[in-house]
Design a protein around this motif. Structure first.
Motif, PDB file in Angstrom:
ATOM      1  N   SER A 600       6.642  -3.852 -14.392  1.00 38.48           N
ATOM      2  CA  SER A 600       7.014  -2.604 -13.931  1.00 38.48           C
ATOM      3  C   SER A 600       7.944  -2.302 -13.087  1.00 38.48           C
ATOM      4  O   SER A 600       9.232  -2.088 -14.178  1.00 38.48           O
ATOM      5  N   HIS A 601       7.719  -1.832 -12.441  1.00 38.48           N
ATOM      6  CA  HIS A 601       8.440  -1.144 -11.215  1.00 38.48           C
ATOM      7  C   HIS A 601       9.295  -2.274 -10.468  1.00 38.48           C
ATOM      8  O   HIS A 601      10.645  -1.984 -10.314  1.00 38.48           O
ATOM      9  N   GLY A 602       8.914  -3.729 -10.699  1.00 35.32           N
ATOM     10  CA  GLY A 602       9.250  -4.589  -9.173  1.00 35.32           C
ATOM     11  C   GLY A 602       8.892  -4.572  -8.585  1.00 35.32           C
ATOM     12  O   GLY A 602       8.018  -3.399  -7.857  1.00 35.32           O
ATOM     13  N   ALA A 603       8.548  -5.466  -7.040  1.00 30.93           N
ATOM     14  CA  ALA A 603       8.278  -6.059  -5.980  1.00 30.93           C
ATOM     15  C   ALA A 603       8.639  -5.033  -5.071  1.00 30.93           C
ATOM     16  O   ALA A 603       7.565  -3.890  -3.768  1.00 30.93           O
ATOM     17  N   ASP A 604      10.110  -4.597  -4.854  1.00 27.79           N
ATOM     18  CA  ASP A 604      10.779  -3.833  -4.513  1.00 27.79           C
ATOM     19  C   ASP A 604       9.990  -2.216  -3.898  1.00 27.79           C
ATOM     20  O   ASP A 604       9.519  -1.839  -2.911  1.00 27.79           O
ATOM     21  N   SER A 605      10.314  -1.567  -5.596  1.00 30.78           N
ATOM     22  CA  SER A 605       9.677   0.061  -5.571  1.00 30.78           C
ATOM     23  C   SER A 605       7.903  -0.302  -4.843  1.00 30.78           C
ATOM     24  O   SER A 605       7.533   0.936  -4.067  1.00 30.78           O
ATOM     25  N   LEU A 606       7.106  -1.643  -5.487  1.00 30.65           N
ATOM     26  CA  LEU A 606       6.247  -0.849  -4.843  1.00 30.65           C
ATOM     27  C   LEU A 606       5.603  -1.383  -3.512  1.00 30.65           C
ATOM     28  O   LEU A 606       5.004  -0.459  -3.009  1.00 30.65           O
ATOM     29  N   ARG A 607       6.141  -2.571  -2.619  1.00 31.80           N
ATOM     30  CA  ARG A 607       7.092  -2.128  -1.461  1.00 31.80           C
ATOM     31  C   ARG A 607       6.851  -0.760  -0.945  1.00 31.80           C
ATOM     32  O   ARG A 607       6.339  -0.495   0.461  1.00 31.80           O
ATOM     33  N   ILE A 608       8.317  -0.176  -0.875  1.00 27.93           N
ATOM     34  CA  ILE A 608       8.550   0.915  -1.285  1.00 27.93           C
ATOM     35  C   ILE A 608       7.590   1.833  -0.723  1.00 27.93           C
ATOM     36  O   ILE A 608       7.670   2.816  -0.419  1.00 27.93           O
ATOM     37  N   TYR A 609       7.090   2.360  -2.093  1.00 30.77           N
ATOM     38  CA  TYR A 609       6.203   3.407  -2.305  1.00 30.77           C
ATOM     39  C   TYR A 609       4.819   2.869  -1.717  1.00 30.77           C
ATOM     40  O   TYR A 609       4.487   4.075  -0.736  1.00 30.77           O
ATOM     41  N   GLU A 610       3.957   1.893  -1.528  1.00 30.69           N
ATOM     42  CA  GLU A 610       3.329   1.348   0.002  1.00 30.69           C
ATOM     43  C   GLU A 610       3.904   1.888   1.219  1.00 30.69           C
ATOM     44  O   GLU A 610       3.101   2.591   1.720  1.00 30.69           O
ATOM     45  N   MET A 611       5.317   2.332   1.386  1.00 29.31           N
ATOM     46  CA  MET A 611       4.408   2.748   2.789  1.00 29.31           C
ATOM     47  C   MET A 611       5.313   4.426   3.369  1.00 29.31           C
ATOM     48  O   MET A 611       4.795   4.296   3.912  1.00 29.31           O
ATOM     49  N   PHE A 612       5.882   4.445   1.824  1.00 30.22           N
ATOM     50  CA  PHE A 612       5.884   6.090   1.812  1.00 30.22           C
ATOM     51  C   PHE A 612       4.885   7.046   1.259  1.00 30.22           C
ATOM     52  O   PHE A 612       5.139   7.887   1.639  1.00 30.22           O
ATOM     53  N   MET A 613       3.786   6.155   1.265  1.00 42.14           N
ATOM     54  CA  MET A 613       2.779   6.998  -0.154  1.00 42.14           C
ATOM     55  C   MET A 613       1.957   8.124   0.998  1.00 42.14           C
ATOM     56  O   MET A 613       1.178   8.894   0.704  1.00 42.14           O
ATOM     57  N   GLY A 614       2.112   7.161   2.425  1.00 40.82           N
ATOM     58  CA  GLY A 614       1.003   9.113   3.296  1.00 40.82           C
ATOM     59  C   GLY A 614       1.141   7.784   4.895  1.00 40.82           C
ATOM     60  O   GLY A 614       1.718   6.370   4.913  1.00 40.82           O
ATOM     61  N   PRO A 615       0.730   8.513   5.657  1.00 42.14           N
ATOM     62  CA  PRO A 615       0.898   7.373   7.456  1.00 42.14           C
ATOM     63  C   PRO A 615      -0.429   6.408   6.994  1.00 42.14           C
ATOM     64  O   PRO A 615      -1.275   5.885   6.252  1.00 42.14           O
ATOM     65  N   PHE A 616       0.151   5.637   7.650  1.00 41.90           N
ATOM     66  CA  PHE A 616      -0.009   4.100   7.418  1.00 41.90           C
ATOM     67  C   PHE A 616      -1.870   4.020   7.659  1.00 41.90           C
ATOM     68  O   PHE A 616      -2.775   3.100   7.259  1.00 41.90           O
ATOM     69  N   ASP A 617      -2.020   4.781   8.668  1.00 44.47           N
ATOM     70  CA  ASP A 617      -3.855   4.705   8.868  1.00 44.47           C
ATOM     71  C   ASP A 617      -4.556   5.261   7.833  1.00 44.47           C
ATOM     72  O   ASP A 617      -5.626   4.994   8.060  1.00 44.47           O
ATOM     73  N   GLN A 618      -3.885   6.309   7.205  1.00 46.08           N
ATOM     74  CA  GLN A 618      -4.908   7.284   6.301  1.00 46.08           C
ATOM     75  C   GLN A 618      -4.910   6.270   4.207  1.00 46.08           C
ATOM     76  O   GLN A 618      -4.577   5.802   4.474  1.00 46.08           O
ATOM     77  N   THR A 619      -6.376   6.989   4.381  1.00 48.78           N
ATOM     78  CA  THR A 619      -6.792   7.155   3.121  1.00 48.78           C
ATOM     79  C   THR A 619      -6.151   7.426   2.720  1.00 48.78           C
ATOM     80  O   THR A 619      -5.964   8.806   2.312  1.00 48.78           O
ATOM     81  N   ILE A 620      -5.344   7.088   1.303  1.00 49.82           N
ATOM     82  CA  ILE A 620      -4.804   7.749  -0.212  1.00 49.82           C
ATOM     83  C   ILE A 620      -4.687   7.228  -0.969  1.00 49.82           C
ATOM     84  O   ILE A 620      -5.154   6.257  -1.762  1.00 49.82           O
ATOM     85  N   SER A 621      -4.793   7.908  -2.220  1.00 47.05           N
ATOM     86  CA  SER A 621      -5.170   7.033  -3.416  1.00 47.05           C
ATOM     87  C   SER A 621      -3.805   7.451  -4.073  1.00 47.05           C
ATOM     88  O   SER A 621      -2.791   7.920  -4.400  1.00 47.05           O
ATOM     89  N   TRP A 622      -3.785   6.160  -5.068  1.00 46.98           N
ATOM     90  CA  TRP A 622      -2.169   6.175  -5.462  1.00 46.98           C
ATOM     91  C   TRP A 622      -2.105   6.963  -6.428  1.00 46.98           C
ATOM     92  O   TRP A 622      -3.087   7.669  -6.997  1.00 46.98           O
ATOM     93  N   SER A 623      -0.878   6.598  -6.589  1.00 46.33           N
ATOM     94  CA  SER A 623      -0.200   8.376  -7.218  1.00 46.33           C
ATOM     95  C   SER A 623       0.607   7.323  -8.230  1.00 46.33           C
ATOM     96  O   SER A 623       2.064   6.729  -6.951  1.00 46.33           O
ATOM     97  N   SER A 624       0.990   7.093  -9.669  1.00 50.82           N
ATOM     98  CA  SER A 624       1.357   6.099 -10.058  1.00 50.82           C
ATOM     99  C   SER A 624       3.708   7.017 -10.675  1.00 50.82           C
ATOM    100  O   SER A 624       4.215   6.713 -10.408  1.00 50.82           O
ATOM    101  N   GLN A 625       2.847   9.120 -10.068  1.00 52.23           N
ATOM    102  CA  GLN A 625       4.471   8.904 -10.337  1.00 52.23           C
ATOM    103  C   GLN A 625       5.105   9.330  -8.985  1.00 52.23           C
ATOM    104  O   GLN A 625       6.665   9.021  -8.752  1.00 52.23           O
ATOM    105  N   GLY A 626       4.268   9.020  -7.564  1.00 51.03           N
ATOM    106  CA  GLY A 626       5.174   8.301  -6.152  1.00 51.03           C
ATOM    107  C   GLY A 626       5.782   7.505  -6.322  1.00 51.03           C
ATOM    108  O   GLY A 626       6.684   7.289  -5.474  1.00 51.03           O
ATOM    109  N   LEU A 627       5.334   6.733  -7.113  1.00 54.18           N
ATOM    110  CA  LEU A 627       5.285   4.627  -7.222  1.00 54.18           C
ATOM    111  C   LEU A 627       6.963   5.930  -8.206  1.00 54.18           C
ATOM    112  O   LEU A 627       8.482   4.859  -7.798  1.00 54.18           O
ATOM    113  N   GLN A 628       6.760   5.546  -9.425  1.00 55.73           N
ATOM    114  CA  GLN A 628       8.500   6.359 -10.152  1.00 55.73           C
ATOM    115  C   GLN A 628       9.133   7.067  -8.979  1.00 55.73           C
ATOM    116  O   GLN A 628      10.806   6.360  -9.416  1.00 55.73           O
ATOM    117  N   GLY A 629       8.893   7.883  -8.371  1.00 50.38           N
ATOM    118  CA  GLY A 629      10.347   8.228  -7.192  1.00 50.38           C
ATOM    119  C   GLY A 629      10.746   6.959  -6.841  1.00 50.38           C
ATOM    120  O   GLY A 629      12.260   7.159  -6.457  1.00 50.38           O
TER     121      GLY A 629
END
Length: 811
Positions: A600-629
């Motif tokens: 739906s969004h491409g690997a690059d979007s998924l990659r960027i989102y997972e790097m951007f979602m929060g501090p790497f060592d922290q538990t984070i819940s998925w956000s489809s709107q964050g992915l959208q951004g």
RNA sequence: GCCGCGGUGGCGGAACUGGUUUACGCGCACGACUUAAAAUCGUGUGGGAGAAAUCCCGUGUGGGUUCGAGUCCCACCCGCGGCACCA
């Protein structure tokens, strides 16, 4: 042309595959970097977005390091032995080998669809005989050094999986795999003496750079405590009972001894027939022990309720004052820690207090400071009622009393660990066979190294046996063999290794995956080890991570590896929860499948989102709107291209604040470079967004700035960066570009925004030169209209000037 | 109970070594484009008061140190992770 991730991602994945861009070179003059993520268990569920987080993060680093001129090893493989595959095979009738092959294909396809830059030429698989040959070889070395041994022992038994479990696999008394309640069963098991390495496993943590919580968790797990072993002589007997305590200072407060039901003295007491008449409550004791044996270790330890026990009708003597001390048996005492015996000091231990209150034992104060009629006083303090030791502080008393006991030959200093030896056998099919032969004459005989690997026989039935023996036991043809020593009839060991075996040394094999003579060439190991950064889940801290450190130290002692620690740096990624903040699970129907996001969004979007979602060592819940951004960000980055003026173009680039742009570019280089070293992926992405936003405000973008932007973006979003790079007219891959350097002089400014505070509150902000002196700053501040308002009729008592930041006027 | 980590807008989170709290993203509001919607672009967005300038209050709670505290110290509350009768 519009940004079409699906199209360009496939194109570049194919090109990368055809090139050798990501292959690590064994003979290279470049400095090396060995980056590793935990290799996955190829389950039927496919890749989890949590895998994506970890793999992408180290992929970003691997790509950056290559561009910085390092020879980078970023490998991948398969930890493929294990119960789920076996259970699935049992359910479907498909052989585990076939299932594993299929799952690996799926995992590999998914990994490639994410654009991960693994060096596939070094792929390994723990179920490949040419790999597990060396797992078996290491086991033989353990055996030869007496670090692998067999022992009849109570184990956690899962009645559903029909398998023995290590303590760490029976968490909370439930089977790790199926969740069934486990029971205790007596079974002959193979164990590895990890306890022999307990001290080194703690001490060498000082040599490595692990995230702090990982270190403390390992230290707590090993649980070293220094104390005193004290001998209590049994009254009217020559026997002694030895107890372990960290509080020798409370020895004068002992009012009982409690033994675990498994303690040898208890057993010996019950065996002697004529004791029956001596012990009044013989039947009661017998019943108590029988009852507690029925409970699993979990049940016994889980019940935080009342402690129970029975007086066994015997006494011993306190070595400190020869007082008569009654001996009890109680199942709150753990048989496997210390010698399964404790001294009871009700006045200074909570559990003992509870026990004493219940059974009316004496409560004798030995440390001043508490209200022992109400509760136990457990802190250190000053000794009382302790004969010649009265008046000493606990710290000194522990030392002096221990010395005194040593002198009297009634005690010794000793160290106890919570860590137990590692139960290493499993009664299952889908694991590495343990390379041992049982001979009637010669006993346990190791398989000669030249006969390795002992291959797992290919069979159609691998149901566990009712007796709890491994399914291999049923394959008579395989079991029957000759003793390697005397050539007489013998039987193969039918237990297999736990799934932690293959993963305990796999990082060595990546350096030399095809070696037939040794587990890995020593020169290659010397070049690549230690691993510069190893990332994986926090859940492996006390299992895989500790086990592999143990194996590595053992191999180091054998001189098979060049250093004592395998991982220079260890970091753990946080869990990715579902959008509803619960764990992703099929039963909750909240699982995010990376395949769908790529679609739906491409690997690059998924990659960027997972790097951007929060501090790497922290538990984070998925956000489809964050992915959208993040998807929007890449789209904007794509569209910037249309504004780029090529270098050859004669159109003059006119930009106001040209210096500001130059500065921002260099600041971004610095920020991204430094954040990546510190694994702060989220802020690195945000600085790229800032640069993109600023470039977007321009009418025309200078080619060279756009190029730098693309290079900085490329480790995060490799496909789009390659495509845009090519569109700029570049013939070679962007990943062959050097990582940009920043110029410190260009980041520096001559002026700064000076904050003017009055009594610590911000009242004005002005541009001021950095060279401003304190006097000038004060005058400048006081000359501001806004400040004058605050200064009416007053002069500052004190002026604080922090050059480059602020001036604070105190009135 | 013990050990570790954390608590900042409506949300995910930024904040160097004590120096402008809320970067970046999301959401929301308004505007532009459109017949309309989506998408996109622009503007605004901690709370309160005010027409505005501006002022007051704000980083879990209470105290402290300091010219100045999200950051340091003390006590407490809450959340997460690990261990858990380890003597």
């Amino acid at each position: 042309m519009k940004y079409n991730p699906q199209k360009i991602e496939k194109k570049w994945q194919k090109r990368w595959k055809d090139s050798n861009l990501y292959q690590a070179k064994d003979k290279s003059k470049k400095p090396k970097k060995y980056l590793m993520v935990e290799f996955p268990y190829p389950s039927g569920d496919g890749l989890h977005v949590g895998h994506v987080r970890s793999y992408t993060a180290l992929d970003v680093l691997a790509r950056k390091k290559r561009m910085e001129g390092y020879n980078v090893l970023y490998p991948m493989g398969w930890d493929a032995f294990g119960l789920p595959t076996e259970n699935y095979a049992l359910a479907t009738g498909i052989h585990p080998i076939k299932i594993t092959e299929k799952n690996i294909r799926i995992f590999k396809r998914q990994m490639n669809s994410l654009g991960l830059s693994f060096d596939w030429s070094r792929e390994i698989n723990t179920t490949d005989p040419s790999y597990y040959k060396w797992t078996q070889w290491i086991f033989l070395q353990f055996f030869k050094k007496d670090l692998a041994y067999q022992r009849e022992m109570p184990i956690n038994w899962c009645p559903k999986c029909k398998i023995g479990l290590a303590n760490e696999e029976a968490i909370g008394g439930r089977c790790e795999r199926c969740g069934a309640q486990t029971e205790m069963r007596l079974k002959k098991q193979w164990l590895l003496k990890i306890t022999e390495y307990a001290d080194r496993l703690i001490d060498d943590l000082g040599k490595v750079n692990y995230a702090g919580k990982i270190k403390t968790q390992q230290i707590n797990w090993i649980g070293r405590s220094e104390g005193t072993a004290i001998k209590f002589k049994i009254q009217n007997s020559k026997q002694y009972i030895e107890i372990f305590t960290t509080r020798a200072d409370t020895l004068f407060g002992v009012t009982a001894l409690v033994l675990a039901p498994e303690h040898p003295f208890v057993a010996s007491l019950l065996k002697i027939k004529n004791q029956k008449s001596k012990i009044k409550n013989y039947e009661e004791i017998k019943k108590y022990i029988k009852n507690s044996k029925k409970k699993s270790e979990f049940e016994r330890t889980q019940l935080e309720k009342e402690k129970t026990g029975v007086f066994i009708g015997a006494y011993c003597l306190n070595p400190a004052n020869n007082e008569k001390v009654p001996i009890w048996v109680g199942d709150y005492v753990i048989s496997t820690y210390g010698d399964g015996a404790v001294m009871v000091v009700p006045a200074h231990d909570k559990r003992d207090y509870q026990f004493a209150k219940k059974y009316n034992l004496k409560i004798k104060e030995a440390i001043k400071g508490g209200y022992i009629s109400k509760e136990a006083y457990v802190d250190y303090g000053v000794l009382i009622n302790s004969g010649r030791f009265n008046g000493l502080k606990s710290e000194q008393a522990i030392k002096k009393i221990t010395d005194w006991l040593i002198e009297k030959k009634s005690g010794k200093r000793t160290i106890q660990y919570k860590l137990r030896d590692w139960i290493f056998s499993r009664q299952h099919y889908w694991g590495e066979p343990i390379p041992i032969v049982h001979c009637e004459k010669c006993g346990l005989v190791p398989v000669p190294e030249k006969d390795l690997p002992i291959k797992l026989p290919y069979v159609k039935k691998y149901e566990p046996t009712e007796t709890g023996e491994s399914p291999l036991a049923k394959i008579e043809k395989w079991v029957k063999t000759k003793c390697p020593k005397c050539q007489g009839p013998a039987k193969r060991e039918t237990d297999t290794m736990p799934n932690w075996a293959g993963s305990s040394w796999y990082f060595l094999r990546y350096t030399d995956p095809k070696n037939k003579k040794t587990l890995a060439d020593f020169e290659k190991l010397k070049y690549w080890l230690p691993i510069d950064l190893y990332n994986g889940g926090m859940e492996h801290t006390t299992l895989h991570l500790l086990y592999s450190r143990f194996w590595h130290k053992f191999l180091y002692d054998l001189k098979a590896v060049p250093g004592p620690e395998p991982y220079e740096r260890r970091y753990s990624h946080g869990v990715v929860l579902a959008e509803d903040k619960r764990k992703m699970s099929k039963s909750f129907k909240n699982v995010i499948n990376p395949d769908e996001i790529v679609k739906s969004h491409g690997a690059d979007s998924l990659r960027i989102y997972e790097m951007f979602m929060g501090p790497f060592d922290q538990t984070i819940s998925w956000s489809s709107q964050g992915l959208q951004g993040c998807s929007r960000f890449l789209k904007r980055a794509w569209e910037l291209k249309s504004k780029v003026k090529s270098q050859k173009s004669k159109v003059k680039v006119k930009i106001q604040n040209y210096n500001d742009l130059e500065r921002l570019v260099h600041q971004t280089i610095k920020k991204v470079s430094e954040d990546l070293e510190n694994l702060k992926f989220n802020t690195a992405v945000s600085s790229l967004m800032i640069l993109a936003n600023t470039l977007g405000e321009l009418k025309e973008i200078p080619n060279r700035y756009y190029k730098i932007f693309l290079i900085l973006l490329s480790p995060f979003a490799p496909h789009i960066s390659e495509e845009l790079w090519e569109k700029l007219g570049n013939k070679k891959s962007i990943f062959l570009e050097p990582w940009p350097k920043y110029d410190f002089k260009l980041i520096e400014t001559e002026t700064f925004q000076m904050i003017i505070q009055v009594n610590g509150r911000v009242r004005d902000k002005i541009e001021a030169p950095k060279s401003l002196s304190e006097k000038e700053a004060k005058e400048l501040a006081l000359s501001q209209e806004k400040i004058k308002k605050w200064m009416v009729g007053q002069t500052p008592k004190k002026v604080i000037y922090i050059p480059g930041r602020l001036v604070n006027l105190v009135i």
